[in-house]
Design a protein around this motif. Structure first.
Motif, PDB file in Angstrom:
ATOM      1  N   PRO A 115       4.277  11.184  11.364  1.00  0.00           N
ATOM      2  CA  PRO A 115       3.662  10.426  12.459  1.00  0.00           C
ATOM      3  C   PRO A 115       2.082  10.250  11.501  1.00  0.00           C
ATOM      4  CG  PRO A 115       3.629  12.926  12.750  1.00  0.00           C
ATOM      5  CD  PRO A 115       4.517  12.652  11.690  1.00  0.00           C
ATOM      6  N   GLY A 116       1.253   9.392  12.142  1.00  0.00           N
ATOM      7  CA  GLY A 116       0.012   9.205  11.782  1.00  0.00           C
ATOM      8  C   GLY A 116       0.077   8.419  10.575  1.00  0.00           C
ATOM      9  N   ARG A 117       0.969   7.578  10.267  1.00  0.00           N
ATOM     10  CA  ARG A 117       1.017   6.972   8.963  1.00  0.00           C
ATOM     11  C   ARG A 117       0.035   5.696   9.197  1.00  0.00           C
ATOM     12  NH1 ARG A 117       6.051   6.110   7.110  1.00  0.00           N
ATOM     13  NH2 ARG A 117       5.398   4.474   5.955  1.00  0.00           N
ATOM     14  N   ASN A 118      -0.576   5.291   7.924  1.00  0.00           N
ATOM     15  CA  ASN A 118      -1.372   4.231   7.794  1.00  0.00           C
ATOM     16  C   ASN A 118      -0.911   2.818   7.668  1.00  0.00           C
ATOM     17  OD1 ASN A 118      -3.323   2.468   6.664  1.00  0.00           O
ATOM     18  ND2 ASN A 118      -4.342   4.128   5.710  1.00  0.00           N
ATOM     19  N   ALA A 119      -0.928   2.179   8.728  1.00  0.00           N
ATOM     20  CA  ALA A 119      -0.284   0.824   9.032  1.00  0.00           C
ATOM     21  C   ALA A 119      -0.475  -0.224   7.680  1.00  0.00           C
ATOM     22  CB  ALA A 119      -0.517   0.093  10.353  1.00  0.00           C
ATOM     23  N   ARG A 120      -1.868   0.101   7.346  1.00  0.00           N
ATOM     24  CA  ARG A 120      -2.176  -0.805   6.376  1.00  0.00           C
ATOM     25  C   ARG A 120      -1.577  -0.611   4.712  1.00  0.00           C
ATOM     26  NH1 ARG A 120      -7.997  -0.762   4.479  1.00  0.00           N
ATOM     27  NH2 ARG A 120      -7.883   1.375   5.175  1.00  0.00           N
ATOM     28  N   ALA A 121      -0.988   0.888   4.757  1.00  0.00           N
ATOM     29  CA  ALA A 121      -0.429   1.095   3.612  1.00  0.00           C
ATOM     30  C   ALA A 121       1.119   0.888   3.760  1.00  0.00           C
ATOM     31  CB  ALA A 121      -0.504   2.920   3.311  1.00  0.00           C
ATOM     32  N   ASP A 122       1.625   0.499   4.921  1.00  0.00           N
ATOM     33  CA  ASP A 122       2.909   0.197   5.078  1.00  0.00           C
ATOM     34  C   ASP A 122       2.937  -1.183   4.784  1.00  0.00           C
ATOM     35  OD1 ASP A 122       4.283   2.514   5.832  1.00  0.00           O
ATOM     36  OD2 ASP A 122       3.788   2.106   8.129  1.00  0.00           O
ATOM     37  N   ASP A 123       1.682  -2.066   5.098  1.00  0.00           N
ATOM     38  CA  ASP A 123       1.671  -3.408   5.089  1.00  0.00           C
ATOM     39  C   ASP A 123       1.760  -3.942   3.270  1.00  0.00           C
ATOM     40  OD1 ASP A 123       1.800  -4.033   7.786  1.00  0.00           O
ATOM     41  OD2 ASP A 123      -0.344  -4.318   7.858  1.00  0.00           O
ATOM     42  N   VAL A 124       0.850  -2.889   2.808  1.00  0.00           N
ATOM     43  CA  VAL A 124       0.890  -3.356   1.294  1.00  0.00           C
ATOM     44  C   VAL A 124       2.117  -2.790   0.832  1.00  0.00           C
ATOM     45  CG1 VAL A 124      -0.299  -2.524  -0.862  1.00  0.00           C
ATOM     46  CG2 VAL A 124      -1.607  -2.858   1.132  1.00  0.00           C
ATOM     47  N   LEU A 125       2.659  -1.692   0.925  1.00  0.00           N
ATOM     48  CA  LEU A 125       3.865  -1.144   0.232  1.00  0.00           C
ATOM     49  C   LEU A 125       5.332  -1.791   0.584  1.00  0.00           C
ATOM     50  CD1 LEU A 125       2.813   2.450   0.301  1.00  0.00           C
ATOM     51  CD2 LEU A 125       3.354   1.495  -1.667  1.00  0.00           C
ATOM     52  N   ALA A 126       5.128  -2.759   1.568  1.00  0.00           N
ATOM     53  CA  ALA A 126       6.168  -3.634   2.040  1.00  0.00           C
ATOM     54  C   ALA A 126       6.881  -4.415   0.933  1.00  0.00           C
ATOM     55  CB  ALA A 126       5.971  -4.308   3.084  1.00  0.00           C
ATOM     56  N   GLY A 127       5.814  -4.651   0.016  1.00  0.00           N
ATOM     57  CA  GLY A 127       6.253  -5.488  -1.154  1.00  0.00           C
ATOM     58  C   GLY A 127       6.924  -4.721  -2.416  1.00  0.00           C
TER      59      GLY A 127
END
Length: 431
Positions: free
Chosen positions: A6-18
């Motif tokens: 829980p509490g994940r950083n959505a921006r990190a998910d966006d960057v790491l999607a690549g």
């Protein structure tokens, strides 16, 4: 690799999607770098490959900083300036990992000797992880703003790479960072990572001591003042400094790594040479231990009737790595949110680094963390047998090499997650 915390950083998910799209390329880069290691101040091939990729991704690149250092600067609007650092150099070690991409490289060291070379400390992984993070950040400008400084440092092993970059005008080449971050592979399970507030790595002092006697034939020791015996007594007595002069709660290490005298068994030489290494975590302990070393040496020389005062030659010194408390808490919280139970508090490490010289010289806070690199099943089996110390290779061992995955993914993810704790949110109000 999925994360359910829980509490994940959505921006990190966006960057790491690549990451999935570049994973294969990063793995190939790592294997190539592992097979082509270079000693400190000789990292020309590595530096060129790093610089080319940073240039391709839109970074303003400075090459040859401090000799072979590379610095890439990516400005993405107004906001904080963040410095990420990776070290590039390898060790004079003959690799014995059996990997299909194991090093067979030899090189000439600073003394003119031909030596085997291997990435036996994991710096090839550090370089690859930082390149992966640098590429993902450049491809995701919508997820952050500020300035990212990707610094690839030469010659961490000899301990003068950071100093040379600073002396070569590093502070004038980049905007002043607000924060510096770095990481290092350590021999615990891959996929895990550890942070620690305050002291993390020790300071290190290297010292060469020469004691002087009087040579003679081995059959006539009464005609000699034997420096071999003198040096031997010193080595034994030095072991009592840590065990009998420091409190058990005051960590320090003193190791005599080399003792040399004479050339044959039937000749007592004129002198003997001792080389030692001291590891401490604060300036007071360091001063006490080094003073005790000199006291022991001089007392034993006096007791042995040495013909001359002992000579001392100071070798390289590494500073302590002392993480900023506030920054470390922030990064640690972000790691826990992203990695869940794979993020933990690291133990105090007795290894040493020169990374801290850069943020210390720039007057900025920093934090430095460890990422595990040992195959989890291998580590678990050794732990169950109680043979971790015997069966898990450590940094600088000829058998040491990080398991490629999930070490690489974890290192890239950690750099991105930590970076986004400080780089501004794109929706933040501009100053």
């Amino acid at each position: 690799m999925s994360n359910e915390s829980p509490g994940r950083n959505a921006r990190a998910d966006d960057v790491l999607a690549g990451l999935a799209g570049i994973r294969s390329e990063l793995e190939d880069f790592y294997r190539d770098l592992h097979a082509h290691p270079e000693l400190g101040h000789q990292e020309h091939r590595t530096a060129a490959r790093v610089a080319q990729r940073l240039t391709d991704w839109g970074y303003r690149v400075h090459e040859g900083v401090g000799g072979t250092g590379v610095v890439g600067v990516l400005t993405n609007g107004d906001g904080p300036v963040l410095l990420l650092r990776a070290d590039m150099d390898a060790l004079p070690v003959r690799e014995e990992t059996g990997l299909p991409y194991a090093s067979a490289v030899t090189a000439t060291d600073t003394s003119g000797r031909d030596v085997p070379v291997a990435h036996a400390c994991g710096h090839d992984m550090h370089v690859t992880c930082l390149l992966g993070a640098a590429r993902l950040m450049s491809a995701s400008p919508q997820s952050w703003r500020g300035t990212l400084v990707a610094l690839f440092q030469p010659a961490e092993e000899p301990g003068d790479g950071a100093d040379r970059m600073l002396a070569d005008g590093l502070a004038d080449l980049v905007p002043r960072p607000d924060l510096a971050l770095a990481q290092h592979v350590l021999p615990y399970p891959s996929g895990h990572l550890g942070t620690r507030s305050g002291s993390f790595l020790s300071a290190a002092d290297n010292l060469k001591i020469t004691v002087h006697g009087r040579g003679a034939h081995g059959s006539a020791p009464q005609a000699a003042i034997d420096p071999v015996v003198m040096a031997s007594m010193i080595v034994v007595r030095l072991q009592t400094i840590i065990s009998r002069e420091l409190a058990a709660t005051q960590p320090a290490v003193l190791t005599v790594g080399s003792i040399h005298a004479g050339t044959t068994g039937n000749v007592i030489p004129d002198s003997a040479e001792i080389q030692l290494n001291v590891r401490t975590y604060d300036e007071g302990t360091r001063a006490d231990v080094l003073a005790a070393v000199r006291r022991v040496v001089e007392a034993e020389c006096d007791a042995s009737r040495a013909t001359r005062d002992p000579q001392y030659e100071e070798g390289g010194r590494f500073p302590p790595t002392v993480n900023d408390d506030a920054v470390t808490r922030e990064v640690s919280a972000a790691f826990t949110a992203y990695f869940g139970e794979r993020a933990h508090t690291s133990e105090l490490q007795s290894a040493s680094e020169d990374f801290s010289r850069i943020p210390d010289a720039l007057g900025i806070p920093y934090t430095y963390w460890g990422i595990g690199c040992i195959d989890p099943e291998t580590y678990r089996a050794a732990e169950e047998r109680g043979t971790v110390a015997q069966d898990v290779p450590v940094n600088h061992s000829a058998r040491f090499a990080p398991v490629l995955q999930p070490t690489l993914d974890t290192g890239v993810q950690a750099l991105v997650v930590a970076s986004l704790t400080r780089l501004a949110h794109p929706d933040d109000e501009r100053p």
